[in-house]
Design a protein around this motif. Structure first.
Motif, PDB file in Angstrom:
ATOM      1  N   LEU A 197      26.459  -4.119 -72.637  1.00 33.97           N
ATOM      2  CA  LEU A 197      27.497  -3.125 -72.346  1.00 33.97           C
ATOM      3  C   LEU A 197      26.895  -1.724 -72.248  1.00 33.97           C
ATOM      4  CD1 LEU A 197      30.426  -4.370 -74.625  1.00 33.97           C
ATOM      5  CD2 LEU A 197      30.315  -4.387 -72.122  1.00 33.97           C
ATOM      6  N   VAL A 198      25.952  -1.407 -73.150  1.00 34.47           N
ATOM      7  CA  VAL A 198      25.310  -0.093 -73.100  1.00 34.47           C
ATOM      8  C   VAL A 198      24.518   0.068 -71.818  1.00 34.47           C
ATOM      9  CG1 VAL A 198      23.548   1.363 -74.168  1.00 34.47           C
ATOM     10  CG2 VAL A 198      25.231   0.188 -75.599  1.00 34.47           C
ATOM     11  N   ALA A 199      23.775  -0.992 -71.430  1.00 33.32           N
ATOM     12  CA  ALA A 199      22.988  -0.927 -70.194  1.00 33.32           C
ATOM     13  C   ALA A 199      23.893  -0.776 -68.980  1.00 33.32           C
ATOM     14  CB  ALA A 199      22.116  -2.172 -70.064  1.00 33.32           C
ATOM     15  N   ALA A 200      25.014  -1.521 -69.004  1.00 34.29           N
ATOM     16  CA  ALA A 200      25.952  -1.412 -67.867  1.00 34.29           C
ATOM     17  C   ALA A 200      26.559  -0.016 -67.798  1.00 34.29           C
ATOM     18  CB  ALA A 200      27.052  -2.471 -68.001  1.00 34.29           C
ATOM     19  N   GLY A 201      26.914   0.547 -68.959  1.00 32.94           N
ATOM     20  CA  GLY A 201      27.474   1.896 -68.964  1.00 32.94           C
ATOM     21  C   GLY A 201      26.470   2.937 -68.494  1.00 32.94           C
ATOM     22  N   ALA A 202      25.214   2.783 -68.963  1.00 36.34           N
ATOM     23  CA  ALA A 202      24.181   3.727 -68.528  1.00 36.34           C
ATOM     24  C   ALA A 202      23.933   3.613 -67.038  1.00 36.34           C
ATOM     25  CB  ALA A 202      22.894   3.475 -69.308  1.00 36.34           C
ATOM     26  N   GLY A 203      23.899   2.378 -66.536  1.00 36.28           N
ATOM     27  CA  GLY A 203      23.690   2.201 -65.094  1.00 36.28           C
ATOM     28  C   GLY A 203      24.842   2.778 -64.284  1.00 36.28           C
ATOM     29  N   THR A 204      26.075   2.563 -64.773  1.00 30.61           N
ATOM     30  CA  THR A 204      27.237   3.118 -64.061  1.00 30.61           C
ATOM     31  C   THR A 204      27.203   4.640 -64.047  1.00 30.61           C
ATOM     32  OG1 THR A 204      28.567   1.203 -64.687  1.00 30.61           O
ATOM     33  CG2 THR A 204      29.759   3.183 -63.980  1.00 30.61           C
ATOM     34  N   TRP A 205      26.873   5.216 -65.207  1.00 35.24           N
ATOM     35  CA  TRP A 205      26.795   6.696 -65.267  1.00 35.24           C
ATOM     36  C   TRP A 205      25.690   7.232 -64.361  1.00 35.24           C
ATOM     37  CZ3 TRP A 205      22.873   9.965 -66.531  1.00 35.24           C
ATOM     38  CH2 TRP A 205      23.231  11.316 -66.666  1.00 35.24           C
ATOM     39  N   PHE A 206      24.519   6.541 -64.385  1.00 36.13           N
ATOM     40  CA  PHE A 206      23.409   7.004 -63.583  1.00 36.13           C
ATOM     41  C   PHE A 206      23.728   6.918 -62.097  1.00 36.13           C
ATOM     42  CE2 PHE A 206      19.394   6.346 -61.322  1.00 36.13           C
ATOM     43  CZ  PHE A 206      18.671   7.447 -61.752  1.00 36.13           C
ATOM     44  N   TRP A 207      24.452   5.855 -61.725  1.00 38.14           N
ATOM     45  CA  TRP A 207      24.757   5.662 -60.307  1.00 38.14           C
ATOM     46  C   TRP A 207      25.861   6.598 -59.820  1.00 38.14           C
ATOM     47  CZ3 TRP A 207      29.375   3.638 -58.174  1.00 38.14           C
ATOM     48  CH2 TRP A 207      29.341   3.440 -56.790  1.00 38.14           C
ATOM     49  N   LYS A 208      26.837   6.877 -60.690  1.00 38.54           N
ATOM     50  CA  LYS A 208      28.020   7.628 -60.246  1.00 38.54           C
ATOM     51  C   LYS A 208      27.974   9.098 -60.617  1.00 38.54           C
ATOM     52  CE  LYS A 208      33.051   7.370 -60.151  1.00 38.54           C
ATOM     53  NZ  LYS A 208      34.257   6.628 -60.595  1.00 38.54           N
ATOM     54  N   PHE A 209      27.474   9.408 -61.792  1.00 41.80           N
ATOM     55  CA  PHE A 209      27.610  10.781 -62.287  1.00 41.80           C
ATOM     56  C   PHE A 209      26.308  11.579 -62.297  1.00 41.80           C
ATOM     57  CE2 PHE A 209      31.049   8.442 -64.367  1.00 41.80           C
ATOM     58  CZ  PHE A 209      32.132   9.168 -63.910  1.00 41.80           C
ATOM     59  N   ARG A 210      25.177  10.943 -62.035  1.00 41.16           N
ATOM     60  CA  ARG A 210      23.939  11.700 -62.076  1.00 41.16           C
ATOM     61  C   ARG A 210      23.925  12.745 -60.958  1.00 41.16           C
ATOM     62  NH1 ARG A 210      19.822  10.365 -58.466  1.00 41.16           N
ATOM     63  NH2 ARG A 210      20.340   8.634 -57.068  1.00 41.16           N
ATOM     64  N   GLU A 211      23.239  13.808 -61.205  1.00 44.22           N
ATOM     65  CA  GLU A 211      23.131  14.886 -60.213  1.00 44.22           C
ATOM     66  C   GLU A 211      22.195  14.463 -59.093  1.00 44.22           C
ATOM     67  OE1 GLU A 211      21.910  19.606 -59.918  1.00 44.22           O
ATOM     68  OE2 GLU A 211      21.934  18.552 -61.855  1.00 44.22           O
ATOM     69  N   LYS A 212      22.753  14.378 -57.912  1.00 42.71           N
ATOM     70  CA  LYS A 212      21.960  13.976 -56.762  1.00 42.71           C
ATOM     71  C   LYS A 212      21.066  15.123 -56.305  1.00 42.71           C
ATOM     72  CE  LYS A 212      25.455  10.721 -55.135  1.00 42.71           C
ATOM     73  NZ  LYS A 212      26.329  10.317 -54.015  1.00 42.71           N
ATOM     74  N   GLU A 213      19.943  14.740 -55.744  1.00 45.88           N
ATOM     75  CA  GLU A 213      19.009  15.744 -55.243  1.00 45.88           C
ATOM     76  C   GLU A 213      19.618  16.486 -54.065  1.00 45.88           C
ATOM     77  OE1 GLU A 213      14.416  16.056 -53.608  1.00 45.88           O
ATOM     78  OE2 GLU A 213      15.263  14.114 -54.235  1.00 45.88           O
ATOM     79  N   LYS A 214      19.566  17.778 -54.132  1.00 43.28           N
ATOM     80  CA  LYS A 214      20.182  18.604 -53.084  1.00 43.28           C
ATOM     81  C   LYS A 214      19.229  18.755 -51.912  1.00 43.28           C
ATOM     82  CE  LYS A 214      22.449  21.180 -56.752  1.00 43.28           C
ATOM     83  NZ  LYS A 214      22.542  22.486 -57.429  1.00 43.28           N
ATOM     84  N   PRO A 215      19.719  18.522 -50.686  1.00 40.96           N
ATOM     85  CA  PRO A 215      18.837  18.662 -49.515  1.00 40.96           C
ATOM     86  C   PRO A 215      18.470  20.131 -49.282  1.00 40.96           C
ATOM     87  CG  PRO A 215      21.100  18.293 -48.820  1.00 40.96           C
ATOM     88  CD  PRO A 215      21.075  18.106 -50.319  1.00 40.96           C
ATOM     89  N   VAL A 216      17.248  20.330 -48.792  1.00 41.36           N
ATOM     90  CA  VAL A 216      16.758  21.667 -48.501  1.00 41.36           C
ATOM     91  C   VAL A 216      17.094  22.004 -47.046  1.00 41.36           C
ATOM     92  CG1 VAL A 216      14.733  23.148 -48.374  1.00 41.36           C
ATOM     93  CG2 VAL A 216      14.926  21.454 -50.190  1.00 41.36           C
ATOM     94  N   VAL A 217      17.703  23.168 -46.842  1.00 43.51           N
ATOM     95  CA  VAL A 217      18.081  23.623 -45.512  1.00 43.51           C
ATOM     96  C   VAL A 217      17.223  24.837 -45.152  1.00 43.51           C
ATOM     97  CG1 VAL A 217      19.938  24.509 -44.057  1.00 43.51           C
ATOM     98  CG2 VAL A 217      20.430  22.799 -45.807  1.00 43.51           C
ATOM     99  N   LEU A 218      16.607  24.800 -43.984  1.00 49.21           N
ATOM    100  CA  LEU A 218      15.800  25.908 -43.512  1.00 49.21           C
ATOM    101  C   LEU A 218      16.651  26.899 -42.729  1.00 49.21           C
ATOM    102  CD1 LEU A 218      12.509  24.190 -42.254  1.00 49.21           C
ATOM    103  CD2 LEU A 218      12.867  25.455 -44.372  1.00 49.21           C
ATOM    104  N   GLU A 219      16.386  28.183 -42.940  1.00 47.49           N
ATOM    105  CA  GLU A 219      16.994  29.230 -42.134  1.00 47.49           C
ATOM    106  C   GLU A 219      16.007  29.607 -41.037  1.00 47.49           C
ATOM    107  OE1 GLU A 219      17.794  32.382 -44.816  1.00 47.49           O
ATOM    108  OE2 GLU A 219      18.892  31.103 -46.228  1.00 47.49           O
ATOM    109  N   THR A 220      16.441  29.453 -39.798  1.00 51.23           N
ATOM    110  CA  THR A 220      15.526  29.681 -38.675  1.00 51.23           C
ATOM    111  C   THR A 220      16.092  30.731 -37.727  1.00 51.23           C
ATOM    112  OG1 THR A 220      16.527  27.894 -37.386  1.00 51.23           O
ATOM    113  CG2 THR A 220      14.646  27.326 -38.793  1.00 51.23           C
TER     114      THR A 220
END
Length: 435
Positions: free
Chosen positions: A15-38
Motif C-alpha cells: 500500500l505504501v509503495a502504491a501510494g508513493a507511486g501514485t503521488w510520484f506519477w500524479k503530483f510530482r513537479e514535472k520538468e518545465k520546458p525551456v523556451v528560447l526568446e529569439t
C-alpha cells in the motif's frame, strides 16, 4: 500467527509503495520546458545621445535703463506689450531738469553779453595802443579778459548742451522692436542713476527665436559639437517634442557642489510661441546618428546558454565534456543565467560580451545553437549596430525562460523570481489552487 503477521507487513508495504507511486506519477513537479526568446536582425535608426537640463531664453534681450535720476511720471507700456524701436515707453519728471536748463540758458546769455563788452573794450585798447596812448600792459590785460569771456561762453554752452541732453534722457524710448518681458517701475517710483544703471524694462527682440541654455556635464561635453541635432521637452507641453540644434559650447566652466558643467546654447525655433522664457527644458543631444543600420538587441550580445539547453538543443562546438566545451567555452564553472551572469553577479572573464568592437551572439537553426562572433558599431544600450557577421535571415537568441504549464501556471509566460508564489497554486493567474 507468524504467517499472518508477515502477510500484514507485506500488504502495508504494498500500500505504501502504491501510494508513493501514485503521488510520484500524479503530483510530482514535472520538468518545465525551456523556451528560447529569439529575434531577427532588422534595419532601423540608431543614435547615441547626451541628456541635460536647461532654461529657455530669448535669443536677444535688451535691458532698458536711465541715465538721469528722478521720479517716474508716466509709464506707457506693460508686461507682454509689443513695442517699436523709438517708441516712448516711460517719462521721468522733468521739473528739476527743465529748471536746470533754464538757469544755464540765463547764465549763457549773461556770458555772451559780457563777451560782447570785452570784445569792444579789447578793440578800443588796441586802437589806443596803436597811437601810443596806453602801455602794452593795459592792452594785454584787455586781450586776456576778452579771451576769458570767450572761454566762459563756450563752457556755459557745453553745460546747456548737457542739460538739454539730460532733459531728453527723461524720455525713455524703446531701443528695439520687441516684446516687454519685465517692467520694474511704476508711476511715482524714484530711480537713482549711479554707477549701476537701474533697469526699468527688459525687452525681448524676437520671441519666435528662442534658445536653451543647458548645463552639460563634463563627462559628456567632449562629444557635443556645434550643429548637432537636439530634441527637448518642457513640462508645460509634455507630449510635444521640440527640435533644435547646438549653436555654441561655451568654454567657461561652472562648478556647483564639485560638479563641473559647461553652458551649451541650443537654438530653438518658436514659431507657434509655445516656448516661454524661463521654462525648464529637458534636452537630448544626438552626438552620433545612423539613419539605417542593421540592428540587433543589446541583450542578444549578453545571452549565454546554460545547462538546461543542452538537453533540448545541440550547442554547436560545445558539449559537456571534462567541464570544457569546444571553442574555448567554460562549462560548469559557475551557475549562470541566460544573460551570462553567474550567481555572484559577475561575468566570467572567458565570456566577455564585447572585446574591442566585437561581440558574441547565438544563432538558432532548427534545434542547433551556433556561437557566432560579430563586429559591432554604435550602441544605444538597447540596440547594437551590426557591421558584419549577421543577416536579416538569421534567428538570434536573446534570452530563455522556463515555461509554466499545468497546475503550476498555465499562462506560459516568464515570471519574476522576486514575485511571491501563491500557496498551493501556480505562479500565474491561471493556476488552480490545490487544497
Amino acid at each position: 500467527m507468524k504467517k499472518k503477521k508477515y502477510k500484514w507487513v507485506i500488504w502495508v508495504l504494498l500500500l505504501v509503495a502504491a501510494g508513493a507511486g501514485t503521488w510520484f506519477w500524479k503530483f510530482r513537479e514535472k520538468e518545465k520546458p525551456v523556451v528560447l526568446e529569439t529575434e531577427q536582425p532588422h534595419y532601423g535608426p540608431i543614435a547615441t545621445s547626451v541628456t541635460a537640463t536647461g532654461t529657455i531664453q530669448p535669443v536677444d534681450t535688451v535691458s532698458v535703463g536711465t541715465q538721469v535720476s528722478g521720479t517716474i511720471s508716466k509709464v506707457y507700456v506693460d508686461f507682454n506689450d509689443k513695442v517699436r524701436k523709438g517708441q516712448l515707453i516711460a517719462e521721468i519728471d522733468k521739473t528739476i531738469l527743465t529748471a536746470q536748463r533754464d538757469q544755464i540758458s540765463a547764465n549763457l546769455r549773461q556770458a555772451r553779453a559780457n563777451q560782447d563788452y570785452q570784445k569792444g573794450n579789447y578793440e578800443r585798447q588796441k586802437q589806443l595802443l596803436d597811437v601810443g596812448a596806453i602801455s602794452k600792459a593795459d592792452y594785454e590785460i584787455a586781450l586776456n579778459t576778452y579771451n576769458a569771456a570767450n572761454d566762459n561762453v563756450n563752457a556755459i554752452a557745453a553745460q546747456l548742451k548737457a542739460a538739454q541732453q539730460n532733459l531728453y534722457y527723461a524720455n525713455i524710448y524703446s531701443p528695439i522692436d520687441g516684446t516687454v518681458l519685465t517692467r520694474n517701475v511704476s508711476v511715482g517710483q524714484t530711480v537713482a542713476s549711479s554707477l549701476n544703471t537701474p533697469t526699468l524694462f527688459v525687452i525681448a527682440k524676437d520671441l519666435t527665436k528662442m534658445q536653451v541654455m543647458a548645463a552639460v556635464d563634463e563627462a559628456d561635453i567632449g562629444n557635443v559639437k556645434n550643429g548637432q541635432r537636439v530634441t527637448f521637452t518642457v513640462d508645460a507641453f509634455p507630449d510635444n517634442v521640440f527640435e533644435g540644434h547646438v549653436n555654441e559650447v561655451r568654454l567657461r566652466p561652472s562648478v556647483s557642489s564639485n560638479v563641473v558643467t559647461y553652458s551649451t546654447i541650443v537654438d530653438a525655433p518658436n514659431d507657434d510661441l509655445k516656448l516661454k522664457p524661463g521654462m525648464t527644458a529637458n534636452i537630448t543631444v544626438f552626438t552620433q546618428e545612423i539613419p539605417n543600420a542593421l540592428l540587433v538587441s543589446a541583450k542578444a550580445t549578453r545571452f549565454r546558454p546554460d545547462s538546461s539547453l543542452y538537453k533540448k538543443y545541440t550547442i554547436e562546438g560545445g558539449k559537456f565534456k571534462d567541464g570544457q566545451g569546444k571553442g574555448g567555452m567554460r562549462i560548469g564553472s559557475a551557475p549562470k543565467d541566460s544573460s551570462g551572469m553567474n550567481k555572484s553577479g559577475k561575468r566570467d572573464a572567458s565570456e566577455t560580451v564585447e572585446t574591442g568592437k566585437s561581440a558574441i551572439v547565438w544563432v538558432k537553426k532548427d534545434s542547433t545553437l551556433t556561437r557566432r562572433k560579430i563586429k559591432i558599431g554604435l550602441t544605444d544600450d538597447t540596440n547594437v549596430q551590426v557591421l558584419s557577421g549577421l543577416t536579416t535571415d538569421d534567428v538570434v537568441v536573446s534570452g530563455s525562460h522556463q515555461e509554466e504549464t499545468g497546475a503550476k501556471g498555465g499562462s506560459g509566460t516568464p515570471r519574476s523570481p522576486f514575485m511571491p508564489q501563491r500557496r498551493g497554486g501556480g505562479s500565474g493567474g491561471g493556476g488552480n489552487r490545490r487544497n
